[in-house]
Design a protein around this motif. Sequence first.
Motif, PDB file in Angstrom:
ATOM      1  N   GLN A 269       0.847  -1.193   0.000  1.00  0.00           N
ATOM      2  CA  GLN A 269       0.000   0.000   0.000  1.00  0.00           C
ATOM      3  C   GLN A 269       0.887   1.248   0.000  1.00  0.00           C
ATOM      4  O   GLN A 269       1.931   1.265   0.647  1.00  0.00           O
ATOM      5  CB  GLN A 269      -0.914   0.021   1.224  1.00  0.00           C
ATOM      6  CG  GLN A 269      -1.919  -1.128   1.287  1.00  0.00           C
ATOM      7  CD  GLN A 269      -1.303  -2.430   1.753  1.00  0.00           C
ATOM      8  OE1 GLN A 269      -0.606  -2.458   2.775  1.00  0.00           O
ATOM      9  NE2 GLN A 269      -1.567  -3.503   1.026  1.00  0.00           N
ATOM     10  N   GLY A 270       0.437   2.282  -0.713  1.00  0.00           N
ATOM     11  CA  GLY A 270       1.166   3.539  -0.762  1.00  0.00           C
ATOM     12  C   GLY A 270       2.123   3.664  -1.926  1.00  0.00           C
ATOM     13  O   GLY A 270       2.746   4.699  -2.123  1.00  0.00           O
ATOM     14  N   GLY A 271       2.246   2.625  -2.731  1.00  0.00           N
ATOM     15  CA  GLY A 271       3.128   2.630  -3.897  1.00  0.00           C
ATOM     16  C   GLY A 271       2.805   1.461  -4.793  1.00  0.00           C
ATOM     17  O   GLY A 271       1.684   0.958  -4.797  1.00  0.00           O
ATOM     18  N   VAL A 272       3.799   1.032  -5.534  1.00  0.00           N
ATOM     19  CA  VAL A 272       3.630  -0.079  -6.472  1.00  0.00           C
ATOM     20  C   VAL A 272       4.625  -1.172  -6.118  1.00  0.00           C
ATOM     21  O   VAL A 272       5.763  -0.887  -5.740  1.00  0.00           O
ATOM     22  CB  VAL A 272       3.871   0.387  -7.926  1.00  0.00           C
ATOM     23  CG1 VAL A 272       3.668  -0.768  -8.907  1.00  0.00           C
ATOM     24  CG2 VAL A 272       2.958   1.549  -8.274  1.00  0.00           C
ATOM     25  N   GLY A 273       4.190  -2.430  -6.243  1.00  0.00           N
ATOM     26  CA  GLY A 273       5.162  -3.496  -6.054  1.00  0.00           C
ATOM     27  C   GLY A 273       4.636  -4.700  -5.325  1.00  0.00           C
ATOM     28  O   GLY A 273       3.425  -4.907  -5.185  1.00  0.00           O
ATOM     29  N   VAL A 274       5.586  -5.497  -4.831  1.00  0.00           N
ATOM     30  CA  VAL A 274       5.252  -6.782  -4.228  1.00  0.00           C
ATOM     31  C   VAL A 274       6.144  -7.029  -3.015  1.00  0.00           C
ATOM     32  O   VAL A 274       7.335  -6.707  -3.016  1.00  0.00           O
ATOM     33  CB  VAL A 274       5.418  -7.916  -5.263  1.00  0.00           C
ATOM     34  CG1 VAL A 274       6.840  -7.971  -5.813  1.00  0.00           C
ATOM     35  CG2 VAL A 274       5.030  -9.267  -4.679  1.00  0.00           C
ATOM     36  N   PHE A 275       5.533  -7.592  -1.979  1.00  0.00           N
ATOM     37  CA  PHE A 275       6.237  -8.034  -0.781  1.00  0.00           C
ATOM     38  C   PHE A 275       5.673  -9.394  -0.425  1.00  0.00           C
ATOM     39  O   PHE A 275       4.474  -9.531  -0.156  1.00  0.00           O
ATOM     40  CB  PHE A 275       6.034  -7.034   0.359  1.00  0.00           C
ATOM     41  CG  PHE A 275       6.598  -7.497   1.676  1.00  0.00           C
ATOM     42  CD1 PHE A 275       7.910  -7.941   1.784  1.00  0.00           C
ATOM     43  CD2 PHE A 275       5.820  -7.481   2.828  1.00  0.00           C
ATOM     44  CE1 PHE A 275       8.434  -8.363   3.001  1.00  0.00           C
ATOM     45  CE2 PHE A 275       6.332  -7.888   4.048  1.00  0.00           C
ATOM     46  CZ  PHE A 275       7.644  -8.331   4.133  1.00  0.00           C
ATOM     47  N   SER A 276       6.522 -10.425  -0.450  1.00  0.00           N
ATOM     48  CA  SER A 276       6.029 -11.784  -0.245  1.00  0.00           C
ATOM     49  C   SER A 276       7.127 -12.653   0.348  1.00  0.00           C
ATOM     50  O   SER A 276       8.320 -12.353   0.216  1.00  0.00           O
ATOM     51  CB  SER A 276       5.554 -12.378  -1.584  1.00  0.00           C
ATOM     52  OG  SER A 276       4.959 -13.645  -1.402  1.00  0.00           O
ATOM     53  N   VAL A 277       6.706 -13.730   1.004  1.00  0.00           N
ATOM     54  CA  VAL A 277       7.636 -14.737   1.516  1.00  0.00           C
ATOM     55  C   VAL A 277       7.527 -15.960   0.608  1.00  0.00           C
ATOM     56  O   VAL A 277       6.428 -16.487   0.402  1.00  0.00           O
ATOM     57  CB  VAL A 277       7.317 -15.125   2.969  1.00  0.00           C
ATOM     58  CG1 VAL A 277       8.365 -16.124   3.479  1.00  0.00           C
ATOM     59  CG2 VAL A 277       7.270 -13.900   3.859  1.00  0.00           C
ATOM     60  N   LEU A 278       8.655 -16.395   0.063  1.00  0.00           N
ATOM     61  CA  LEU A 278       8.668 -17.522  -0.859  1.00  0.00           C
ATOM     62  C   LEU A 278       9.087 -18.794  -0.130  1.00  0.00           C
ATOM     63  O   LEU A 278      10.095 -18.812   0.584  1.00  0.00           O
ATOM     64  CB  LEU A 278       9.621 -17.254  -2.027  1.00  0.00           C
ATOM     65  CG  LEU A 278       9.326 -16.010  -2.867  1.00  0.00           C
ATOM     66  CD1 LEU A 278      10.333 -15.893  -4.015  1.00  0.00           C
ATOM     67  CD2 LEU A 278       7.906 -16.043  -3.413  1.00  0.00           C
ATOM     68  N   VAL A 279       8.294 -19.837  -0.314  1.00  0.00           N
ATOM     69  CA  VAL A 279       8.589 -21.152   0.251  1.00  0.00           C
ATOM     70  C   VAL A 279       8.664 -22.127  -0.908  1.00  0.00           C
ATOM     71  O   VAL A 279       7.701 -22.259  -1.676  1.00  0.00           O
ATOM     72  CB  VAL A 279       7.508 -21.586   1.257  1.00  0.00           C
ATOM     73  CG1 VAL A 279       7.790 -22.998   1.765  1.00  0.00           C
ATOM     74  CG2 VAL A 279       7.433 -20.608   2.420  1.00  0.00           C
ATOM     75  N   LYS A 280       9.782 -22.818  -1.053  1.00  0.00           N
ATOM     76  CA  LYS A 280       9.983 -23.618  -2.258  1.00  0.00           C
ATOM     77  C   LYS A 280      10.549 -24.998  -1.947  1.00  0.00           C
ATOM     78  O   LYS A 280      11.128 -25.243  -0.889  1.00  0.00           O
ATOM     79  CB  LYS A 280      10.944 -22.901  -3.204  1.00  0.00           C
ATOM     80  CG  LYS A 280      12.372 -22.792  -2.690  1.00  0.00           C
ATOM     81  CD  LYS A 280      13.257 -21.988  -3.623  1.00  0.00           C
ATOM     82  CE  LYS A 280      14.684 -21.889  -3.078  1.00  0.00           C
ATOM     83  NZ  LYS A 280      15.555 -21.035  -3.921  1.00  0.00           N
TER      84      LYS A 280
END
Length: 288
Positions: A269-280
């Motif tokens: 929120q407040g901009g553009v983009g992605v924040f995520s936790v990757l589990v592989k």
Amino acid sequence: MNKALGLGLLVAAVGLAGCNDFQKSIDVPLPNYQNQLVVECYLENGAVPRLSVTESVPYLDNGQAAAAGSQVLALPNGQTVQLPTDVTVNLTLPGGRVVNLPFRPGLDAATGKYYTHSGTAALAAAAGQQFALDVQDKRGRHVVGTAVVPTFVPIDSVKYKFNTAVDRKAYFLTKWTDPAATTDFYRIQLHKGKPSNNSETDNDVRDRLFNGQAYAQVTRYRFDPNDTITATLYHVDSAYFNFRQSVRDARNANGNPFAQPAGIRSTVQGGVGVFSVLVKDQKTLILK
């Protein structure tokens, strides 16, 4: 030549030549655009946290004019990006401790991706834990986001099969079992040789048709003998899945006059983009 036909061609030629008299340059005023912070951050268990913070620019901008507090960074591929240098990044760990990620730009040798901010210690992340990201600059722009660690879904098996002794092309199969009673999303990549930022295949899958069942992702006959193939299966959340879908739609619409404009469905929120936790999970086979 038929006289009537010849006269018709002459009139058409004169008419086309005369079209130049109707050409006129028109200046179209564009609305004022406010540059936004663009954040890309993927956390992984056992990895040092890194992220990139860049700045969006108008679609028709030539990328040369940097705003105050930003600099233009020239990439080796000839592209340029606006890089804000007055940004503070804080990561809140599941226990509540806040870790500052200082401005320390570099290149990730494993993925080939650039980053702007980096931590110093590897993270410990368990399923169900939540991380929070806070990014802000001295110009009043503030981006926040949260991400929950998905559960680990293992790859059951990987297999391959060649078609004929003459062609010697192989398909590659990746099989896993979907958890029951939940809606699940996946990203499945295949790399030839050492895993990097460039993959042979990169697909997004949801369990609408195989909820709670075993599922196999199969390629066409595209691999050669002695190829080393690594399958990487990510169990992701719906926000990350939708973000990737929106990026794909935006790329397909770019430059296509018949396509509807497509916006990015950010996970922050407040901009553009992605924040995520990757589990592989990963499995590797050498095709013999």
